[in-house]
Design a protein around this motif. Sequence first.
Motif, PDB file in Angstrom:
ATOM      1  N   PHE A 152       3.850  18.447  10.406  1.00 34.37           N
ATOM      2  CA  PHE A 152       3.802  17.247   9.570  1.00 34.37           C
ATOM      3  C   PHE A 152       3.826  16.031  10.480  1.00 34.37           C
ATOM      4  O   PHE A 152       4.153  16.124  11.670  1.00 34.37           O
ATOM      5  CB  PHE A 152       4.959  17.201   8.559  1.00 34.37           C
ATOM      6  CG  PHE A 152       6.334  17.195   9.180  1.00 34.37           C
ATOM      7  CD1 PHE A 152       6.923  16.024   9.645  1.00 34.37           C
ATOM      8  CD2 PHE A 152       7.051  18.375   9.301  1.00 34.37           C
ATOM      9  CE1 PHE A 152       8.188  16.019  10.211  1.00 34.37           C
ATOM     10  CE2 PHE A 152       8.311  18.391   9.862  1.00 34.37           C
ATOM     11  CZ  PHE A 152       8.887  17.207  10.315  1.00 34.37           C
ATOM     12  N   THR A 153       3.483  14.888   9.901  1.00 33.21           N
ATOM     13  CA  THR A 153       3.572  13.610  10.603  1.00 33.21           C
ATOM     14  C   THR A 153       4.558  12.742   9.835  1.00 33.21           C
ATOM     15  O   THR A 153       4.532  12.702   8.602  1.00 33.21           O
ATOM     16  CB  THR A 153       2.199  12.914  10.662  1.00 33.21           C
ATOM     17  OG1 THR A 153       1.280  13.785  11.358  1.00 33.21           O
ATOM     18  CG2 THR A 153       2.271  11.582  11.396  1.00 33.21           C
ATOM     19  N   ALA A 154       5.443  12.078  10.571  1.00 34.71           N
ATOM     20  CA  ALA A 154       6.447  11.192   9.975  1.00 34.71           C
ATOM     21  C   ALA A 154       6.780  10.106  10.994  1.00 34.71           C
ATOM     22  O   ALA A 154       6.301  10.138  12.134  1.00 34.71           O
ATOM     23  CB  ALA A 154       7.693  11.978   9.596  1.00 34.71           C
ATOM     24  N   SER A 155       7.636   9.171  10.588  1.00 39.78           N
ATOM     25  CA  SER A 155       8.054   8.132  11.536  1.00 39.78           C
ATOM     26  C   SER A 155       8.751   8.805  12.714  1.00 39.78           C
ATOM     27  O   SER A 155       9.406   9.839  12.557  1.00 39.78           O
ATOM     28  CB  SER A 155       8.990   7.132  10.861  1.00 39.78           C
ATOM     29  OG  SER A 155      10.232   7.747  10.572  1.00 39.78           O
ATOM     30  N   ASN A 194       4.480   6.714  14.623  1.00 38.62           N
ATOM     31  CA  ASN A 194       4.638   8.004  13.956  1.00 38.62           C
ATOM     32  C   ASN A 194       4.557   9.112  14.997  1.00 38.62           C
ATOM     33  O   ASN A 194       4.026   8.903  16.087  1.00 38.62           O
ATOM     34  CB  ASN A 194       3.552   8.236  12.906  1.00 38.62           C
ATOM     35  CG  ASN A 194       3.751   7.378  11.683  1.00 38.62           C
ATOM     36  OD1 ASN A 194       4.872   7.032  11.329  1.00 38.62           O
ATOM     37  ND2 ASN A 194       2.661   7.031  11.029  1.00 38.62           N
ATOM     38  N   GLN A 229       9.507  10.315   4.307  1.00 36.44           N
ATOM     39  CA  GLN A 229       8.134  10.577   3.869  1.00 36.44           C
ATOM     40  C   GLN A 229       7.359  11.271   4.989  1.00 36.44           C
ATOM     41  O   GLN A 229       7.416  10.856   6.150  1.00 36.44           O
ATOM     42  CB  GLN A 229       7.438   9.274   3.504  1.00 36.44           C
ATOM     43  CG  GLN A 229       6.030   9.493   2.995  1.00 36.44           C
ATOM     44  CD  GLN A 229       5.378   8.209   2.512  1.00 36.44           C
ATOM     45  OE1 GLN A 229       6.039   7.223   2.259  1.00 36.44           O
ATOM     46  NE2 GLN A 229       4.064   8.239   2.394  1.00 36.44           N
ATOM     47  N   THR A 230       6.653  12.346   4.622  1.00 32.10           N
ATOM     48  CA  THR A 230       5.825  13.070   5.588  1.00 32.10           C
ATOM     49  C   THR A 230       4.381  13.058   5.114  1.00 32.10           C
ATOM     50  O   THR A 230       4.107  12.911   3.931  1.00 32.10           O
ATOM     51  CB  THR A 230       6.290  14.528   5.757  1.00 32.10           C
ATOM     52  OG1 THR A 230       6.168  15.200   4.515  1.00 32.10           O
ATOM     53  CG2 THR A 230       7.723  14.607   6.260  1.00 32.10           C
ATOM     54  N   GLU A 231       3.488  13.217   6.064  1.00 30.58           N
ATOM     55  CA  GLU A 231       2.054  13.285   5.770  1.00 30.58           C
ATOM     56  C   GLU A 231       1.479  14.506   6.478  1.00 30.58           C
ATOM     57  O   GLU A 231       2.074  15.025   7.427  1.00 30.58           O
ATOM     58  CB  GLU A 231       1.340  12.036   6.283  1.00 30.58           C
ATOM     59  CG  GLU A 231       1.819  10.746   5.661  1.00 30.58           C
ATOM     60  CD  GLU A 231       1.212   9.514   6.331  1.00 30.58           C
ATOM     61  OE1 GLU A 231       0.434   9.658   7.294  1.00 30.58           O
ATOM     62  OE2 GLU A 231       1.534   8.410   5.889  1.00 30.58           O
ATOM     63  N   ASP A 232       0.309  14.929   6.037  1.00 34.11           N
ATOM     64  CA  ASP A 232      -0.451  15.999   6.698  1.00 34.11           C
ATOM     65  C   ASP A 232       0.360  17.276   6.893  1.00 34.11           C
ATOM     66  O   ASP A 232       0.286  17.909   7.946  1.00 34.11           O
ATOM     67  CB  ASP A 232      -0.996  15.519   8.050  1.00 34.11           C
ATOM     68  CG  ASP A 232      -1.846  14.267   7.908  1.00 34.11           C
ATOM     69  OD1 ASP A 232      -2.576  14.160   6.910  1.00 34.11           O
ATOM     70  OD2 ASP A 232      -1.764  13.395   8.785  1.00 34.11           O
ATOM     71  N   LEU A 233       1.114  17.677   5.867  1.00 32.60           N
ATOM     72  CA  LEU A 233       1.936  18.883   5.959  1.00 32.60           C
ATOM     73  C   LEU A 233       1.057  20.130   5.950  1.00 32.60           C
ATOM     74  O   LEU A 233       0.178  20.281   5.109  1.00 32.60           O
ATOM     75  CB  LEU A 233       2.907  18.939   4.776  1.00 32.60           C
ATOM     76  CG  LEU A 233       3.792  20.177   4.688  1.00 32.60           C
ATOM     77  CD1 LEU A 233       4.808  20.197   5.824  1.00 32.60           C
ATOM     78  CD2 LEU A 233       4.511  20.209   3.350  1.00 32.60           C
ATOM     79  N   SER A 238       3.584  13.372  15.175  1.00 29.08           N
ATOM     80  CA  SER A 238       3.222  14.645  14.548  1.00 29.08           C
ATOM     81  C   SER A 238       4.070  15.720  15.186  1.00 29.08           C
ATOM     82  O   SER A 238       4.174  15.804  16.412  1.00 29.08           O
ATOM     83  CB  SER A 238       1.740  14.945  14.747  1.00 29.08           C
ATOM     84  OG  SER A 238       0.961  14.018  14.036  1.00 29.08           O
TER      85      SER A 238
END
Length: 179
Positions: free
Chosen positions: A76-79, A162, A55-59, A164
């Motif tokens: 992107f931001t991810a673990s 996480n 799962q990614t965020e802020d792509l 970025s």
Amino acid sequence: MRESGNLRSAFGGRSGTARFVVVFSTLSVVFVTGCGAEDRDDVLKGFQLELPPCQTEDLTFSGQTSAPGIKMAMSFTASTSCVEQYLKDHQVDLSNPLYWPASGWDSVGGEKISPTEPPFKPESMKQFKLNLDAGKKYKKYIGFRTPKDAEFTVLLDPEEGNTSLYMESRLPGRVGRAD
């Protein structure tokens, strides 16, 4: 000479005007195709690159695979574990990072480069909305490669489990060429 006469008469007649419009339209299409925005999935396919499986965020994303201007920038931001695996999957040696800001002044072609010179082009910095803190050390890698031999500069910003990831193409490799 005969061709010159046809060209002159082409502008005087209806069929000649149509030829001119067709040629102009064809040139316009080529120009627009080379400079227009491309769909993210098409660009990723052109670079033979996939998003990480986690799962990614802020792509954020921009790019094109046609010349001139073959390029790509993505963040992107991810673990942290996912980001690290993504880097390893693309030939990045995590044990050998560079850092931003650099430890001192550098010189390329006799021109001095500040240790706080931004790690990406201005348009990528703006896209990423990246405001780096010169008092903090960020890991930077330049060996991220795709199967098409495109190479990227990558900067990491870890934050509470996480990370970025910011990446910008440095070399296009074989992107845009039929293999």
